[in-house]
Design a protein around this motif. Structure first.
Motif, PDB file in Angstrom:
ATOM      1  N   GLY A   4       0.842  -1.186   0.000  1.00  0.00           N
ATOM      2  CA  GLY A   4       0.000   0.000   0.000  1.00  0.00           C
ATOM      3  C   GLY A   4       0.876   1.234   0.000  1.00  0.00           C
ATOM      4  O   GLY A   4       1.731   1.408  -0.872  1.00  0.00           O
ATOM      5  N   LYS A   5       0.673   2.104   0.992  1.00  0.00           N
ATOM      6  CA  LYS A   5       1.505   3.302   1.096  1.00  0.00           C
ATOM      7  C   LYS A   5       2.692   3.097   2.032  1.00  0.00           C
ATOM      8  O   LYS A   5       3.526   3.990   2.196  1.00  0.00           O
ATOM      9  N   LEU A   6       2.754   1.935   2.631  1.00  0.00           N
ATOM     10  CA  LEU A   6       3.781   1.676   3.633  1.00  0.00           C
ATOM     11  C   LEU A   6       5.044   1.136   2.978  1.00  0.00           C
ATOM     12  O   LEU A   6       5.019   0.133   2.265  1.00  0.00           O
ATOM     13  N   SER A   7       6.178   1.827   3.205  1.00  0.00           N
ATOM     14  CA  SER A   7       7.467   1.377   2.671  1.00  0.00           C
ATOM     15  C   SER A   7       8.136   0.421   3.640  1.00  0.00           C
ATOM     16  O   SER A   7       7.923   0.486   4.862  1.00  0.00           O
ATOM     17  N   GLY A   8       8.985  -0.433   3.087  1.00  0.00           N
ATOM     18  CA  GLY A   8       9.719  -1.364   3.923  1.00  0.00           C
ATOM     19  C   GLY A   8      10.578  -2.291   3.087  1.00  0.00           C
ATOM     20  O   GLY A   8      10.990  -1.952   1.968  1.00  0.00           O
ATOM     21  N   LEU A   9      10.825  -3.448   3.637  1.00  0.00           N
ATOM     22  CA  LEU A   9      11.621  -4.465   2.953  1.00  0.00           C
ATOM     23  C   LEU A   9      10.811  -5.747   2.863  1.00  0.00           C
ATOM     24  O   LEU A   9      10.076  -6.095   3.801  1.00  0.00           O
ATOM     25  N   VAL A  10      10.956  -6.454   1.759  1.00  0.00           N
ATOM     26  CA  VAL A  10      10.350  -7.762   1.631  1.00  0.00           C
ATOM     27  C   VAL A  10      11.463  -8.799   1.492  1.00  0.00           C
ATOM     28  O   VAL A  10      12.473  -8.573   0.827  1.00  0.00           O
ATOM     29  N   VAL A  11      11.312  -9.913   2.169  1.00  0.00           N
ATOM     30  CA  VAL A  11      12.263 -11.023   2.070  1.00  0.00           C
ATOM     31  C   VAL A  11      11.489 -12.263   1.643  1.00  0.00           C
ATOM     32  O   VAL A  11      10.449 -12.590   2.238  1.00  0.00           O
TER      33      VAL A  11
END
Length: 736
Positions: free
Chosen positions: A31-38
């Motif tokens: 969505g609008k939330l940034s982060g990291l995906v593993v």
């Protein structure tokens, strides 16, 4: 979940061409939330966590598919951080390890550029499987060239041979695929699983593999090539110091390691590299040989090919031990003062589906057109020498044997088949070169490049061509327009001489030209005078049984006369194992030589003669340092065809030492036979192949003979000789 069902399906069906774009850690948004995906894909795992190595903090992952596909989104973290994966299994087992998809490529742009250009001479250090430490993490870096593959995976016991679990990264237009797998060590079995453009799976061994398991598995084995602690520094320095001085004693003992001698107390098994080293060194030194030439030791699945149908070009065969054991073998020979020459086979390769043939679903290493890519005689495939990456593979292969295993020379097999596009082909079965000719220009360029680089990188290493045609300049330097070999096997001399000795002595007077014709071209190349394994197989008979006589003693006398003539004739020497003691039957690759024959004088006498000839050759510069100089040879007389007698001189440049070789090839004894001599005085009889010591009658000249002032053969003085039947006698004169 950030993956679509279609993306999950692509991973589950092992069709992801860019796995590093999907697996591993990446910046992402939910969505609008940034982060990291593993994401990870782990065989048999029921659960998985991401563990931050700096803090130990863990993040539980969601299972996206029961095949072992997991994902976690870590919000508000934008900078990729070091991590490990903690996998859980149904048995209660838990494993924690670094993620293969968290590492950058192990090959750089320069490596790939030089490889695609054909100029990465050490590509064997980059492609293949190599134990490495990256960012403090130990593992194995895999790389393979497969430009037309849709997907390539590393498979092995570590992923249950399932190509879904370690797909490799494509390095763009280079055609190279790469993957670093942390935690793997030496000893792991592996292959490459490729999906070709027709969606066919191909499971292939590593073209650059350094060690292989036995057939039928044929898997590559992760193995380093720097494990052996070499002790041959003195030999290597001496070899380099003598670079360029090819006019020295070179007497080669050609050996097939699997059948030279076997452990009869243990079911007749072949000896291994470590067992063979001292035995072979002891025997070769006793016999006076300077080098041992081993028939091909690169990995091959079929023993009946004798090693000439190679599937593992970079690997010493597993049959006699590990690469470390082979390094010990070479090191031991060097420390004992013996050189080692390896048969090298760049002319062709077999069609085995697990190896190079149609490697990525296309004719990658071979020509697509059978008029260029199929070998008519051997049912094998011919390398595409015009393709940069193929040429790089082969050139680097030659260098790798010299680098990793300190090999002293390469005897290049089947060079004639490489030089000519119409080799063993009928009209319409070959394609002319760009000039309309029959020469294989790409193969010629490849041979020149290989010879030039070998001599540049490894001064003192010998390059020897098995070449049976009259192609000019085989042993001429590349800088002078030649092919660049140091030596060429003298196949013409071999053929003519054997043809002569196979005839009954009563017919030889009509064929004296077969003994003399070779002198016309003797100095057109740097020759090795050779009787190889090819002369004692396929119904051609053993050397002893070729001889034109009915009884074994007469055959042995002929063979002794032939060998004494061979060692007296100009050229370096090469003799196949078993021929030195007159083995009776043809060579058989699956058994041992018949060493028990040496209890009989007809066989032991031949062996003792070869031993004495070798030591004479090594100790007398007139017989070795003038091998390549026409000034070192002179006919005395070759006109007595009725008597089947020839005589010639070998001499040093200062003419302070001369040898007179007299060959007589009928069963008659010739008394007071007059032969001209260029010097007055005493001529010592240093070799008489009819000596009782060798199994002859003992008739000769009592050890020496003196000249008489009687003109003969253009000289003011001459020798009145007793010439034994079926013999070669060597006399020495020296200025005293």
């Amino acid at each position: 979940m950030t993956l679509s069902p279609k993306q999950i399906d692509v991973l589950n069906n092992a069709q992801e061409a860019s796995p590093h774009d999907v697996l591993g850690m990446h910046p992402a948004k939910r969505g609008k939330l940034s982060g990291l995906v593993v994401r990870c894909f782990i065989h048999g795992a029921t659960g998985c966590d991401v563990v931050e190595t700096a803090t130990g903090k863990s993040f539980g992952m969601e299972c996206l598919a029961d095949t072992g596909l997991f994902e976690v989104f870590i919000p508000r973290r934008r900078k990729v951080f070091p991590y490990q994966l903690r996998a859980h299994y149904g048995s209660g087992e838990m494993r924690q390890f670094f993620d293969p998809y968290s590492f950058l490529p192990t090959l750089g742009e320069q490596d790939l550029y030089l490889f695609n250009e054909g100029n990465e001479h050490r590509i064997y250090q980059k492609l293949g499987a190599h134990v490495r430490e990256i960012d403090g993490v130990k593992g194995v870096a895999f790389a393979v060239w497969a430009p037309s593959a849709k997907r390539v995976s590393v498979v092995g016991n570590f992923n249950h041979w399932d190509g879904r679990y370690f797909p490799m990264r494509s390095l763009g237009s280079s055609g190279v695929w790469e993957l670093f797998i942390p935690g793997l060590k030496e000893g792991e079995l592996y292959k490459f699983e490729l999906l070709d453009q027709r969606n066919h799976l191909r499971v292939k061994t590593d073209p650059y593999g350094t060690y292989f398991e036995a057939p039928p598995g044929n898997a590559s084995i992760v193995h380093g090539t720097r494990n052996h602690a070499w002790g041959d520094q003195a030999w290597m320095e001496q070899r380099a110091a003598g670079a360029g001085t090819i006019d020295r004693p070179i007497s080669i003992y050609e050996v097939h390691l699997g059948s030279w001698k076997r452990q009869m107390e243990d079911g007749g098994r072949p000896f291994n590299y470590r067992e063979l080293a001292p035995m072979l060194a002891d025997y070769a030194l006793e016999m006076g040989f300077t080098h041992i030439e081993v028939m091909p030791l690169a990995e091959h699945p079929f023993e009946g090919s004798w090693g000439y149908q190679v599937t593992g070009f970079y690997a010493p065969t597993h049959r006699f031990g590990s690469p470390d054991d082979f390094a010990f073998f070479v090191d031991h020979l060097h420390q004992r003062g013996l050189g080692i020459i390896l048969d090298w086979v760049p002319a062709h390769f077999p069609r085995d589906t697990f190896a190079l043939a149609e490697f990525d679903g296309t004719h990658l290493y071979e020509h697509a057109d059978p008029r260029q890519g199929a070998h008519m005689d051997w049912g094998t495939l011919i390398f595409n020498f015009g393709r940069n990456e193929v040429r790089c593979f082969l050139v680097a292969n030659a260098l790798a044997w010299l680098d990793r295993y300190h090999i002293d020379g390469l005897r290049v097999d089947a060079v004639a088949s490489m030089l000519y596009l119409d080799y063993s082909r009928n009209e319409g079965e070959w394609i002319p070169n760009r000039h309309g000719g029959r020469e294989n220009l790409e193969a010629i360029d490849f041979l020149r490049e290989t010879n030039r680089l070998v001599h540049d990188y490894y001064p003192g290493v010998l390059m020897i061509a098995e070449e049976s045609t009259a192609f000019a300049g085989i042993s001429k330097p590349v800088a002078d327009g030649g092919i660049g070999f140091d030596f060429k096997w003298n196949m013409g001399w071999m053929h003519d001489t054997l043809s002569y000795f196979q005839k009954d002595p009563i017919h030889r007077k009509w064929h004296q030209n077969e003994l003399t014709f070779g002198a016309l071209y003797q100095w057109s190349e740097n020759f090795v005078t050779v009787f190889s394994h090819d002369e004692v197989v396929h119904g051609k008979n053993s050397m002893l049984y070729k001889m034109g006589a009915w009884h074994i003693p007469e055959k042995a006398a002929n063979l002794r006369a032939l060998y004494a003539h061979m060692w007296g004739w100009p050229g370096k020497k090469c003799l196949f194992m078993g021929c030195e003691f007159g083995q009776s039957h043809e060579w058989k690759y699956a058994g041992s030589l018949d060493w028990d024959l040496c209890q009989y004088i007809d066989h032991e006498g031949v062996r003792l003669l070869v031993k004495d000839l070798n030591h004479l050759y090594r100790n007398e510069p007139a017989l070795s340092s003038s091998d390549l100089d026409p000034a070192g040879f002179r006919w005395v007389a070759a006109h007595d065809t009725e008597g089947s007698v020839i005589s010639y001189l070998r001499q040093e440049k200062d003419e302070k030492t001369l040898f007179l070789i007299v060959g007589h090839f009928t069963p008659q004894t010739r008394e007071n036979y007059r032969i001209g001599a260029p010097r007055r005085g005493r001529w010592r009889e240093v070799i008489n192949s009819n000596s009782e010591y060798y199994g002859g009658s003992g008739l000769g000249n009592g050890g020496e003979v003196h000249t008489q002032d009687v003109e003969a053969d253009g000289f003011a003085q001459s020798l009145a000789l007793t010439i034994p039947p079926l013999s070669t006698t060597i006399f020495k004169w020296s200025a005293e």
